[in-house]
Design a protein around this motif. Structure first.
Motif, PDB file in Angstrom:
ATOM      1  N   SER A  66       2.665 -28.646 -49.392  1.00  0.00           N
ATOM      2  CA  SER A  66       3.652 -29.734 -49.467  1.00  0.00           C
ATOM      3  C   SER A  66       2.956 -31.067 -49.224  1.00  0.00           C
ATOM      4  O   SER A  66       1.774 -31.115 -48.904  1.00  0.00           O
ATOM      5  N   ASP A  67       3.727 -32.143 -49.368  1.00  0.00           N
ATOM      6  CA  ASP A  67       3.194 -33.482 -49.100  1.00  0.00           C
ATOM      7  C   ASP A  67       3.325 -33.858 -47.627  1.00  0.00           C
ATOM      8  O   ASP A  67       2.856 -34.918 -47.216  1.00  0.00           O
ATOM      9  N   GLU A  68       3.972 -32.998 -46.864  1.00  0.00           N
ATOM     10  CA  GLU A  68       4.141 -33.240 -45.433  1.00  0.00           C
ATOM     11  C   GLU A  68       2.759 -33.302 -44.773  1.00  0.00           C
ATOM     12  O   GLU A  68       1.925 -32.415 -44.985  1.00  0.00           O
ATOM     13  N   PRO A  69       2.477 -34.336 -43.968  1.00  0.00           N
ATOM     14  CA  PRO A  69       1.133 -34.513 -43.424  1.00  0.00           C
ATOM     15  C   PRO A  69       0.661 -33.382 -42.504  1.00  0.00           C
ATOM     16  O   PRO A  69      -0.508 -33.070 -42.460  1.00  0.00           O
ATOM     17  N   ARG A  70       1.530 -32.783 -41.767  1.00  0.00           N
ATOM     18  CA  ARG A  70       1.118 -31.722 -40.840  1.00  0.00           C
ATOM     19  C   ARG A  70       1.833 -30.417 -41.201  1.00  0.00           C
ATOM     20  O   ARG A  70       2.439 -29.761 -40.358  1.00  0.00           O
ATOM     21  N   ASP A  71       1.725 -30.054 -42.464  1.00  0.00           N
ATOM     22  CA  ASP A  71       2.403 -28.846 -42.942  1.00  0.00           C
ATOM     23  C   ASP A  71       1.664 -27.587 -42.486  1.00  0.00           C
ATOM     24  O   ASP A  71       0.678 -27.652 -41.744  1.00  0.00           O
ATOM     25  N   PHE A  72       2.122 -26.453 -42.938  1.00  0.00           N
ATOM     26  CA  PHE A  72       1.525 -25.173 -42.585  1.00  0.00           C
ATOM     27  C   PHE A  72       0.015 -25.174 -42.847  1.00  0.00           C
ATOM     28  O   PHE A  72      -0.779 -24.732 -42.011  1.00  0.00           O
ATOM     29  N   TRP A  73      -0.398 -25.651 -44.022  1.00  0.00           N
ATOM     30  CA  TRP A  73      -1.801 -25.585 -44.408  1.00  0.00           C
ATOM     31  C   TRP A  73      -2.677 -26.467 -43.515  1.00  0.00           C
ATOM     32  O   TRP A  73      -3.811 -26.100 -43.210  1.00  0.00           O
ATOM     33  N   PHE A  74      -2.136 -27.591 -43.095  1.00  0.00           N
ATOM     34  CA  PHE A  74      -2.866 -28.446 -42.163  1.00  0.00           C
ATOM     35  C   PHE A  74      -3.042 -27.713 -40.836  1.00  0.00           C
ATOM     36  O   PHE A  74      -4.135 -27.697 -40.269  1.00  0.00           O
ATOM     37  N   ARG A  75      -1.966 -27.085 -40.351  1.00  0.00           N
ATOM     38  CA  ARG A  75      -2.027 -26.346 -39.079  1.00  0.00           C
ATOM     39  C   ARG A  75      -2.997 -25.160 -39.181  1.00  0.00           C
ATOM     40  O   ARG A  75      -3.730 -24.866 -38.246  1.00  0.00           O
ATOM     41  N   LEU A  76      -3.010 -24.491 -40.342  1.00  0.00           N
ATOM     42  CA  LEU A  76      -3.923 -23.361 -40.532  1.00  0.00           C
ATOM     43  C   LEU A  76      -5.376 -23.852 -40.542  1.00  0.00           C
ATOM     44  O   LEU A  76      -6.261 -23.225 -39.940  1.00  0.00           O
ATOM     45  N   TRP A  77      -5.622 -24.959 -41.195  1.00  0.00           N
ATOM     46  CA  TRP A  77      -6.963 -25.534 -41.211  1.00  0.00           C
ATOM     47  C   TRP A  77      -7.411 -25.864 -39.783  1.00  0.00           C
ATOM     48  O   TRP A  77      -8.523 -25.528 -39.380  1.00  0.00           O
ATOM     49  N   GLN A  78      -6.538 -26.519 -39.021  1.00  0.00           N
ATOM     50  CA  GLN A  78      -6.881 -26.901 -37.653  1.00  0.00           C
ATOM     51  C   GLN A  78      -7.137 -25.663 -36.784  1.00  0.00           C
ATOM     52  O   GLN A  78      -8.080 -25.637 -36.005  1.00  0.00           O
ATOM     53  N   ALA A  79      -6.297 -24.648 -36.922  1.00  0.00           N
ATOM     54  CA  ALA A  79      -6.428 -23.443 -36.102  1.00  0.00           C
ATOM     55  C   ALA A  79      -7.687 -22.647 -36.465  1.00  0.00           C
ATOM     56  O   ALA A  79      -8.400 -22.152 -35.599  1.00  0.00           O
ATOM     57  N   SER A  80      -7.963 -22.537 -37.756  1.00  0.00           N
ATOM     58  CA  SER A  80      -9.078 -21.701 -38.227  1.00  0.00           C
ATOM     59  C   SER A  80     -10.421 -22.402 -38.161  1.00  0.00           C
ATOM     60  O   SER A  80     -11.463 -21.748 -38.121  1.00  0.00           O
ATOM     61  N   GLY A  81     -10.388 -23.722 -38.206  1.00  0.00           N
ATOM     62  CA  GLY A  81     -11.628 -24.472 -38.254  1.00  0.00           C
ATOM     63  C   GLY A  81     -12.270 -24.460 -39.630  1.00  0.00           C
ATOM     64  O   GLY A  81     -13.397 -24.904 -39.795  1.00  0.00           O
ATOM     65  N   SER A  82     -11.555 -23.943 -40.625  1.00  0.00           N
ATOM     66  CA  SER A  82     -12.121 -23.834 -41.967  1.00  0.00           C
ATOM     67  C   SER A  82     -11.361 -24.695 -42.958  1.00  0.00           C
ATOM     68  O   SER A  82     -10.174 -24.486 -43.208  1.00  0.00           O
ATOM     69  N   THR A 114     -15.121 -14.889 -42.295  1.00  0.00           N
ATOM     70  CA  THR A 114     -16.398 -14.510 -41.675  1.00  0.00           C
ATOM     71  C   THR A 114     -16.887 -15.588 -40.717  1.00  0.00           C
ATOM     72  O   THR A 114     -17.471 -15.277 -39.673  1.00  0.00           O
ATOM     73  N   GLU A 115     -16.626 -16.841 -41.065  1.00  0.00           N
ATOM     74  CA  GLU A 115     -17.113 -17.951 -40.242  1.00  0.00           C
ATOM     75  C   GLU A 115     -16.268 -18.219 -38.998  1.00  0.00           C
ATOM     76  O   GLU A 115     -16.710 -18.915 -38.092  1.00  0.00           O
ATOM     77  N   MET A 116     -15.058 -17.660 -38.948  1.00  0.00           N
ATOM     78  CA  MET A 116     -14.194 -17.896 -37.788  1.00  0.00           C
ATOM     79  C   MET A 116     -14.703 -17.137 -36.569  1.00  0.00           C
ATOM     80  O   MET A 116     -15.117 -15.987 -36.683  1.00  0.00           O
ATOM     81  N   ASP A 117     -14.632 -17.778 -35.405  1.00  0.00           N
ATOM     82  CA  ASP A 117     -14.905 -17.031 -34.181  1.00  0.00           C
ATOM     83  C   ASP A 117     -13.591 -16.372 -33.734  1.00  0.00           C
ATOM     84  O   ASP A 117     -12.545 -16.564 -34.364  1.00  0.00           O
ATOM     85  N   ARG A 118     -13.650 -15.614 -32.686  1.00  0.00           N
ATOM     86  CA  ARG A 118     -12.474 -14.838 -32.239  1.00  0.00           C
ATOM     87  C   ARG A 118     -11.292 -15.754 -31.913  1.00  0.00           C
ATOM     88  O   ARG A 118     -10.157 -15.460 -32.295  1.00  0.00           O
ATOM     89  N   ASP A 119     -11.534 -16.842 -31.200  1.00  0.00           N
ATOM     90  CA  ASP A 119     -10.439 -17.752 -30.828  1.00  0.00           C
ATOM     91  C   ASP A 119      -9.796 -18.389 -32.062  1.00  0.00           C
ATOM     92  O   ASP A 119      -8.576 -18.534 -32.129  1.00  0.00           O
ATOM     93  N   GLN A 120     -10.621 -18.775 -33.028  1.00  0.00           N
ATOM     94  CA  GLN A 120     -10.084 -19.368 -34.253  1.00  0.00           C
ATOM     95  C   GLN A 120      -9.256 -18.346 -35.036  1.00  0.00           C
ATOM     96  O   GLN A 120      -8.213 -18.679 -35.588  1.00  0.00           O
ATOM     97  N   ARG A 121      -9.725 -17.118 -35.061  1.00  0.00           N
ATOM     98  CA  ARG A 121      -8.998 -16.069 -35.783  1.00  0.00           C
ATOM     99  C   ARG A 121      -7.636 -15.819 -35.137  1.00  0.00           C
ATOM    100  O   ARG A 121      -6.633 -15.685 -35.832  1.00  0.00           O
ATOM    101  N   VAL A 122      -7.601 -15.766 -33.818  1.00  0.00           N
ATOM    102  CA  VAL A 122      -6.326 -15.576 -33.111  1.00  0.00           C
ATOM    103  C   VAL A 122      -5.405 -16.758 -33.376  1.00  0.00           C
ATOM    104  O   VAL A 122      -4.215 -16.586 -33.672  1.00  0.00           O
TER     105      VAL A 122
END
Length: 183
Positions: A66-82, A114-122
């Motif tokens: 979506s065009d929403e600045p902090r949408d699901f995909w933004f949150r997933l990027w922040q959580a995963s680090g990827s 593969t690049e995610m550490d355990r905390d990022q994966r959780v």
């Protein structure tokens, strides 16, 4: 979600070898049992396509960008680090997978996981679980729901990569069978 049909190898050799069926035979000349055998053979022949369809389905269980600045995909990027999870970075691969070629999407997602550490994966799993619980998957701990999704993506992406590399032909199948008979 069902991607467009995409096969690298022809089914004709398999029809001839397994069913003694010429590919030019009209479907109306086949009885129900032979049609069922062709269907089973087609499924067995399409491992990469089936895995691509499943990967597309998994992606389809998540919200569309979506065009929403902090949408699901933004949150997933922040959580995963990827950054792979940013829509602009996988858009081309998602669209290509919808056309039946899931190799690029599989490769990108497998790299990100593969690049995610355990905390990022959780953390990524919890972001995913939040949206999956909203649609229809609930009753389980959120960290398990997210981990199941991530594990399913990982295994499915691996299936696509593996199926792409193995290139099984009728000749290689005969060689494999003969080798096992000799052992």
């Amino acid at each position: 979600m069902i991607p467009a049909v995409h096969h690298r190898e022809s089914l004709a050799d398999y029809l001839r070898y397994h069913l003694n069926l010429a590919p030019e035979v009209e479907a109306s000349a086949l009885d129900v049992e032979r049609i069922a055998r062709v269907a089973v053979l087609a499924v067995a022949h399409s491992e990469e396509y089936a895995a691509t369809a499943h990967l597309v389905s998994l992606m389809g269980s998540l919200p569309v960008p979506s065009d929403e600045p902090r949408d699901f995909w933004f949150r997933l990027w922040q959580a995963s680090g990827s950054a792979i999870f940013m829509p602009a970075n996988i858009q081309g691969q998602v669209l290509r997978a919808l056309r039946g070629d899931g190799l690029g999407l599989a490769f990108q997602l497998l790299n990100a996981l593969t690049e995610m550490d355990r905390d990022q994966r959780v953390a990524a799993g919890l972001v995913i679980a939040e949206v999956l619980e909203e649609v229809d998957v609930s009753g389980f701990p959120p960290e398990r729901i997210g981990e199941w999704w991530l594990s399913d993506v990982e295994a499915t992406a691996w299936r696509i990569l593996h199926a792409d590399k193995k290139r099984v032909t009728v000749a290689s199948q005969k060689e494999f069978e003969a080798g096992w008979r000799r052992s």
